[in-house]
Design a protein around this motif. Sequence first.
Motif, mmCIF file in Angstrom:
data_model
loop_
_atom_site.group_PDB
_atom_site.id
_atom_site.type_symbol
_atom_site.label_atom_id
_atom_site.label_comp_id
_atom_site.label_asym_id
_atom_site.label_seq_id
_atom_site.Cartn_x
_atom_site.Cartn_y
_atom_site.Cartn_z
ATOM 1 N N VAL A 86 19.971 0.661 -22.307
ATOM 2 C CA VAL A 86 19.967 0.632 -23.789
ATOM 3 C C VAL A 86 19.667 -0.924 -24.280
ATOM 4 O O VAL A 86 19.021 -1.126 -25.242
ATOM 5 N N GLU A 87 20.053 -1.946 -23.833
ATOM 6 C CA GLU A 87 20.098 -3.347 -24.148
ATOM 7 C C GLU A 87 18.740 -4.041 -24.081
ATOM 8 O O GLU A 87 18.252 -4.367 -24.945
ATOM 9 N N THR A 88 17.936 -3.264 -23.084
ATOM 10 C CA THR A 88 16.700 -3.869 -23.107
ATOM 11 C C THR A 88 15.843 -3.214 -24.266
ATOM 12 O O THR A 88 15.052 -3.889 -24.741
ATOM 13 N N TRP A 89 16.002 -1.928 -24.474
ATOM 14 C CA TRP A 89 15.405 -1.262 -25.685
ATOM 15 C C TRP A 89 15.820 -1.724 -26.962
ATOM 16 O O TRP A 89 14.891 -2.242 -27.927
ATOM 17 N N THR B 62 -0.205 -2.055 -31.877
ATOM 18 C CA THR B 62 1.387 -1.912 -32.035
ATOM 19 C C THR B 62 1.892 -1.859 -30.533
ATOM 20 O O THR B 62 2.870 -2.623 -30.356
ATOM 21 N N THR B 63 1.101 -1.527 -29.361
ATOM 22 C CA THR B 63 1.579 -1.735 -27.870
ATOM 23 C C THR B 63 1.598 -3.169 -27.647
ATOM 24 O O THR B 63 2.811 -3.708 -27.090
ATOM 25 N N LEU B 64 0.816 -4.234 -28.097
ATOM 26 C CA LEU B 64 0.760 -5.461 -28.028
ATOM 27 C C LEU B 64 2.142 -6.117 -28.635
ATOM 28 O O LEU B 64 2.900 -6.937 -28.080
ATOM 29 N N THR B 65 2.259 -5.865 -29.938
ATOM 30 C CA THR B 65 3.404 -6.275 -30.739
ATOM 31 C C THR B 65 4.604 -5.805 -29.985
ATOM 32 O O THR B 65 5.729 -6.641 -29.740
ATOM 33 N N GLY B 66 4.723 -4.567 -29.254
ATOM 34 C CA GLY B 66 5.975 -4.241 -28.604
ATOM 35 C C GLY B 66 6.367 -4.894 -27.422
ATOM 36 O O GLY B 66 7.410 -5.062 -27.063
ATOM 37 N N ILE B 67 5.299 -5.376 -26.632
ATOM 38 C CA ILE B 67 5.221 -5.820 -25.357
ATOM 39 C C ILE B 67 5.977 -7.195 -25.783
ATOM 40 O O ILE B 67 6.461 -7.833 -25.158
ATOM 41 N N VAL B 68 5.074 -8.095 -26.428
ATOM 42 C CA VAL B 68 5.413 -9.394 -26.885
ATOM 43 C C VAL B 68 6.765 -9.459 -27.406
ATOM 44 O O VAL B 68 7.650 -10.180 -27.101
ATOM 45 N N SER C 131 10.265 -7.094 -31.788
ATOM 46 C CA SER C 131 9.020 -6.329 -32.443
ATOM 47 C C SER C 131 9.295 -6.561 -33.950
ATOM 48 O O SER C 131 8.237 -6.899 -34.607
ATOM 49 N N LEU C 132 10.331 -6.126 -34.242
ATOM 50 C CA LEU C 132 10.910 -6.467 -35.575
ATOM 51 C C LEU C 132 10.519 -7.917 -36.047
ATOM 52 O O LEU C 132 10.041 -7.922 -37.191
ATOM 53 N N VAL C 133 11.070 -8.814 -35.517
ATOM 54 C CA VAL C 133 10.946 -10.204 -35.529
ATOM 55 C C VAL C 133 9.362 -10.421 -35.845
ATOM 56 O O VAL C 133 8.994 -11.294 -36.443
ATOM 57 N N LEU C 134 8.700 -9.808 -34.807
ATOM 58 C CA LEU C 134 7.260 -10.544 -34.652
ATOM 59 C C LEU C 134 6.549 -9.519 -36.198
ATOM 60 O O LEU C 134 5.689 -10.395 -36.876
ATOM 61 N N LEU C 135 6.942 -8.577 -36.561
ATOM 62 C CA LEU C 135 6.281 -7.994 -37.589
ATOM 63 C C LEU C 135 6.637 -8.733 -38.899
ATOM 64 O O LEU C 135 5.994 -8.906 -39.903
ATOM 65 N N ILE C 136 8.124 -9.336 -38.942
ATOM 66 C CA ILE C 136 8.466 -9.879 -40.159
ATOM 67 C C ILE C 136 7.949 -11.360 -40.277
ATOM 68 O O ILE C 136 7.378 -11.408 -41.278
ATOM 69 N N ILE C 137 7.665 -11.823 -39.094
ATOM 70 C CA ILE C 137 6.901 -13.409 -39.211
ATOM 71 C C ILE C 137 5.644 -13.193 -39.578
ATOM 72 O O ILE C 137 4.966 -13.793 -40.313
ATOM 73 N N TYR C 138 4.808 -11.771 -39.062
ATOM 74 C CA TYR C 138 3.442 -11.631 -39.235
ATOM 75 C C TYR C 138 3.254 -11.531 -40.900
ATOM 76 O O TYR C 138 2.436 -12.076 -41.480
ATOM 77 N N GLY D 175 7.335 -0.981 -30.329
ATOM 78 C CA GLY D 175 6.318 -1.101 -31.207
ATOM 79 C C GLY D 175 6.172 -0.210 -32.431
ATOM 80 O O GLY D 175 6.319 -0.104 -33.597
ATOM 81 N N VAL D 176 6.159 1.330 -32.133
ATOM 82 C CA VAL D 176 6.279 2.327 -32.971
ATOM 83 C C VAL D 176 7.531 2.179 -33.676
ATOM 84 O O VAL D 176 7.400 2.506 -34.702
ATOM 85 N N ILE D 177 8.669 2.319 -32.857
ATOM 86 C CA ILE D 177 9.957 2.178 -33.485
ATOM 87 C C ILE D 177 9.951 1.216 -34.501
ATOM 88 O O ILE D 177 10.632 1.397 -35.877
ATOM 89 N N ALA D 178 9.639 -0.073 -34.069
ATOM 90 C CA ALA D 178 9.504 -1.059 -34.945
ATOM 91 C C ALA D 178 8.731 -1.057 -36.342
ATOM 92 O O ALA D 178 9.115 -1.148 -37.389
ATOM 93 N N LYS D 179 7.695 -0.333 -36.189
ATOM 94 C CA LYS D 179 6.736 -0.045 -37.382
ATOM 95 C C LYS D 179 7.423 1.105 -38.260
ATOM 96 O O LYS D 179 7.139 1.089 -39.532
#
Length: 90
Positions: free
Chosen positions: A62-65, A32-38, A72-79, A14-18
């Motif tokens: 690496v693929e998991t990260w 941020t944590t919830l955004t990253g988990i979801v 997380s980026l997709v969620l931020l863009i949708i938000y 979440g922090v990296i996405a923000k």
Amino acid sequence: MSIFAWIILGLIAGVIAKILLPGRDPGGLVGTTLTGIVGAFLGGWISSKFLDRPISKDFVDVETWVAAIGGSLVLLIIYRLFFGNSRERR
């Protein structure tokens, strides 16, 4: 991974996405944590469903990260598409 590992993964993703997509978003540390988990779940689902990548249970994969940060980026863009202007100062 344990629940604690998912929380740490979510927080960091979440922090990296923000950082990659700066702007005014709600929630602070918890948001941020919830955004990253979801986002991790969303990214894992997208990568397993559409990219035919198995979901790894290894914390340092690496693929998991990449999937978690991408989700997380997709969620931020949708938000921001739906609520982007509601947090602007007047």
